[in-house]
Design a protein around this motif. Structure first.
Motif, short mmCIF file in Angstrom:
data_model
loop_
_atom_site.label_atom_id
_atom_site.label_comp_id
_atom_site.label_asym_id
_atom_site.label_seq_id
_atom_site.Cartn_x
_atom_site.Cartn_y
_atom_site.Cartn_z
N GLY A 62 0.74 -1.34 -0.02
CA GLY A 62 0.02 -0.11 -0.10
C GLY A 62 0.77 1.38 0.15
N VAL A 63 0.00 2.37 -0.20
CA VAL A 63 0.96 3.82 -0.21
C VAL A 63 1.50 4.12 1.26
N LEU A 64 0.86 3.67 2.27
CA LEU A 64 1.10 4.16 3.62
C LEU A 64 2.40 3.39 3.84
N ALA A 65 2.47 2.11 3.39
CA ALA A 65 3.80 1.25 3.67
C ALA A 65 5.11 1.65 3.03
N PHE A 66 4.75 2.30 1.74
CA PHE A 66 5.80 2.85 1.14
C PHE A 66 6.30 4.29 1.61
N VAL A 67 5.44 5.27 2.05
CA VAL A 67 5.65 6.35 2.51
C VAL A 67 6.46 6.11 3.80
N ILE A 68 6.20 5.24 4.63
CA ILE A 68 6.77 5.13 5.91
C ILE A 68 8.13 4.36 5.85
N SER A 69 8.28 3.48 4.78
CA SER A 69 9.45 2.73 4.93
C SER A 69 10.46 3.75 4.02
N ASN A 70 10.02 4.83 3.03
CA ASN A 70 10.89 5.75 2.40
C ASN A 70 11.50 6.55 3.59
N THR A 71 10.65 7.07 4.54
CA THR A 71 10.90 8.03 5.58
C THR A 71 12.04 7.24 6.44
N LEU A 72 11.71 6.08 7.04
CA LEU A 72 12.59 5.49 7.74
C LEU A 72 14.09 5.08 7.27
N SER A 73 13.91 4.39 6.05
CA SER A 73 15.25 4.13 5.35
C SER A 73 16.08 5.16 5.21
N ALA A 74 15.47 6.53 5.00
CA ALA A 74 16.82 7.61 4.73
C ALA A 74 17.02 8.30 6.02
N MET A 75 16.60 7.84 7.15
CA MET A 75 16.74 8.55 8.25
C MET A 75 18.22 8.21 8.77
N PRO A 76 19.00 6.99 8.65
CA PRO A 76 20.25 6.75 9.24
C PRO A 76 21.36 7.68 8.21
N PHE A 77 21.06 7.72 7.01
CA PHE A 77 21.88 8.50 6.24
C PHE A 77 21.79 9.90 6.25
N LEU A 78 20.71 10.57 6.60
CA LEU A 78 20.60 11.91 6.81
C LEU A 78 21.09 12.50 8.27
N ILE A 79 20.86 11.43 9.11
CA ILE A 79 21.35 11.69 10.58
C ILE A 79 23.00 11.68 10.10
N LEU A 80 23.65 10.54 9.63
CA LEU A 80 25.26 10.70 9.49
C LEU A 80 25.39 11.83 8.88
N ILE A 81 24.67 12.29 7.74
CA ILE A 81 25.36 13.53 6.83
C ILE A 81 25.16 14.61 7.79
N THR A 82 23.98 15.08 8.57
CA THR A 82 24.09 16.20 9.20
C THR A 82 24.84 16.04 10.50
N LEU A 83 25.14 14.94 10.98
CA LEU A 83 26.07 14.80 12.23
C LEU A 83 27.28 15.23 11.92
N LEU A 84 28.08 14.68 10.78
CA LEU A 84 29.49 14.97 10.52
C LEU A 84 29.67 16.17 9.91
N SER A 85 28.79 16.67 9.19
CA SER A 85 29.08 18.06 8.57
C SER A 85 28.70 19.04 9.57
N GLY A 86 27.54 18.94 10.23
CA GLY A 86 27.15 19.81 11.41
C GLY A 86 28.28 19.88 12.59
N THR A 87 28.70 18.87 13.05
CA THR A 87 30.11 18.72 13.93
C THR A 87 31.13 19.35 13.48
N LEU A 88 31.62 19.20 12.21
CA LEU A 88 32.71 19.87 11.63
C LEU A 88 32.48 21.35 11.77
N CYS A 89 31.38 21.82 11.15
CA CYS A 89 30.92 23.43 10.93
C CYS A 89 31.00 24.08 12.54
#
Length: 556
Positions: free
Chosen positions: A328-355
């Motif tokens: 279903g659509v809801l399962a796709f939206v939730i999975s898309n959100t959850l799967s991107a979280m680790p990468f976005l956290i990694l990107i913002t954590l490393l770049s944000g800490t340096l800055c």
């Protein structure tokens, strides 16, 4: 689970994919399976669900047609297969790996005939033949177009109903490549257009036409749905878990979207940190801190639109699997959100800490935590916005242009390029500045960085300037509002854009078929009106005009 694994393994073997079963599909930077194997994987994915009806549009292009078609048309599969291109039709009929052959093997013909139950031939949207495949040769012979010896019947059928062959024949005759005509070929004595007209006329008077009409009328009288909607048998939790896992694996393999972007983020933030290195609390540092925050939450988050091509590819896969009822659509939206979280956290954590530590922003763990969370929320908002755009704009270039335009408007009303009180109130401040996530990100970060700091004045003899005074009088920020409220608004925007993404998909599913049907009905009505006007149109007098030079001398 064992039954599912056995079904998957069996389908892999049936499609001849066992040699590449453990090979990745591949992308622009990662070499994977070949083009032919990709097509067989696509067919295998559809066969895996054992559908009642399977449409194959050019399944043999770029690969060995015999292996693919004969695997798909295997008697082990209990469903109807519709081949939608001439090459696949030729290959399946002949039962061999070539569609154009000088000799025709009778045994191959029989194998091809067994592969088809019924044959439906169209030309210009009109039915030429619809009936048993084994009776097609007899039908064409009765209509005056028998299949010549040593010719593949499928080639003969297509030659009779495709007007493009007239152009080919004329070209060959003009170039001396066709020096003689076959006396046993009825198409040598007439044009394809005339053959199509005669075949359609003969079919409409034949028993095949009346049998088909009777069957259609019987089906039209049946009430209710003929086929169940079907759908996935997995629970919602299993759908979301499987999709999240698959999406996470695909993202980890996508060097261009996440890993390259991580490198770019680090490089950009190192540049920011080196330019604003140890910015301090001098008088000139006031505007420097504001410019630094504006660039971070403006341009750095702006780079997230570069992931739009990946979003479009995800939407293509989703639309295909959604139409097959896999999830279903809801399962796709939730999975898309959850799967991107680790990468976005990694990107913002490393770049944000340096800055943060290179610039030496406001010291303290809570200030550092707020800065990283604010940067993460801003990047996620942009990702959510671009996913919503990808749900309705499937074109890479158009989507990036639209996303960049929206981002540019949001930055204009963020409160840096024009102070909040100076922004024109109609439309731009209310509501645009409050819709802009840049506005809330800068408001929160300004408070996070300046509250509690004391800055030097222009003259050493003048008193120092507290950060609260700068917020109220320079950046025009209401210090009575908590910075955590600004952060909560950013996270609420993530939820709103994800809900918008969900709503757009649902609306697109319901509205798009209606719009396409409406456009098709309008075109049909327009063609009918044009045909009616052509029938009642006043005859032209052009045929009755006589040249005066052709008249006799004594004509009055």
């Amino acid at each position: 689970m064992e039954e599912k694994r056995a079904l998957v393994e069996g389908t892999i073997v049936e499609m001849g994919l066992q040699d590449c079963a453990d090979t990745v599909i591949g992308n622009w930077h990662l070499r994977g399976v070949s083009g032919g194997e990709k097509r067989r994987v696509s067919i295998a994915l559809e066969i895996l669900m054992r559908p009642r009806l399977l449409f194959l549009d050019e399944p043999t292009s770029g690969l060995d047609s015999f292996k693919t078609v004969m695997a798909v048309l295997s008697e082990e599969f209990d469903f109807t297969v519709v081949l939608c291109d001439s090459n696949s039709f030729n290959a399946a009929w002949a039962g061999e790996g070539r569609s154009n052959c000088d000799r025709f093997d009778p045994s191959a013909k029989q194998r091809g005939l067994r592969a088809f139950d019924r044959l439906f031939l169209l030309s210009g949207g009109k039915t030429v033949y619809f009936g048993q495949a084994s009776e097609a040769c007899e039908f064409f012979a009765q209509a005056g177009f028998p299949c010549p010896p040593l010719r593949n019947p499928s080639d003969h059928f297509l030659r009779c109903i495709n007007a493009d062959f007239d152009k080919v024949k004329a070209t060959l005759k003009g170039s001396m490549k066709m020096r003689f005509e076959r006396p046993d070929d009825p198409l040598e004595r007439t044009t394809t257009s005339e053959a199509i007209r005669r075949l359609i006329s003969y079919y409409q008077r034949s028993q095949y036409y009346f049998v088909a009409r009777q069957k259609v009328d019987e089906m039209a009288r049946v009430k209710g749905t003929l086929l169940d909607a079907g759908g996935s048998q997995a629970s919602f939790g299993m759908q979301a878990f499987t999709l999240t896992k698959r999406s996470f694996v695909n993202m980890s393999r996508d060097f261009g979207y996440y890993w390259l972007r991580l490198v770019i983020y680090i490089v950009v933030t190192v540049c920011i940190g080196s330019i604003y290195l140890n910015v301090g609390t001098k008088y000139s540092s006031i505007l420097a801190r504001g410019a630094c925050a504006s660039f971070i939450f403006g341009f750095v988050t702006f780079m997230s639109i570069g992931g739009f091509p990946s979003f479009v590819e995800d939407m293509k896969v989703f639309q295909r699997e959604r139409m097959n009822g896999h999830y279903g659509v809801l399962a796709f939206v939730i999975s898309n959100t959850l799967s991107a979280m680790p990468f976005l956290i990694l990107i913002t954590l490393l770049s944000g800490t340096l800055c943060y530590f290179m610039v030496h922003l406001h010291p303290g763990f809570t200030h550092y935590l707020f800065f990283v969370l604010c940067l993460y929320a801003s990047v996620t908002v942009v990702e959510s916005l671009m996913m919503a755009i990808a749900s309705i704009i499937p074109n890479f270039l158009m989507g990036i242009i639209i996303g960049a335009g929206i981002q540019g408007i949001f930055m204009l009303v963020s409160g840096y390029f024009r102070l909040p009180h100076d922004i024109p109130k109609p439309f731009w401040r209310y509501p645009m500045s409050y819709i802009s996530f840049h506005y809330w990100a800068l408001q929160g970060q300004y408070q996070n960085d300046l509250v509690g700091l004391v800055f030097d004045n222009q003259d050493d003899e003048l008193p120092k300037i507290p950060g609260e005074y700068i917020l109220e009088n320079v950046f025009q920020i209401d210090v009575s509002r908590s910075k955590w409220l600004d952060l909560s608004v950013l996270f609420s925007m993530i939820v709103i854009y994800r809900l918008l993404f969900f709503a757009m998909i649902k609306v697109s599913e319901d509205v798009t078929p209606w719009v396409r049907g409406y456009i098709a009905r309008r075109r049909v009505q327009h063609k009918r009106r044009a045909a009616e006007l052509a029938m009642v149109r006043t005859p032209s007098l052009r045929g009755y005009v006589v040249d005066a030079a052709e008249l006799p001398a004594d004509h009055p």
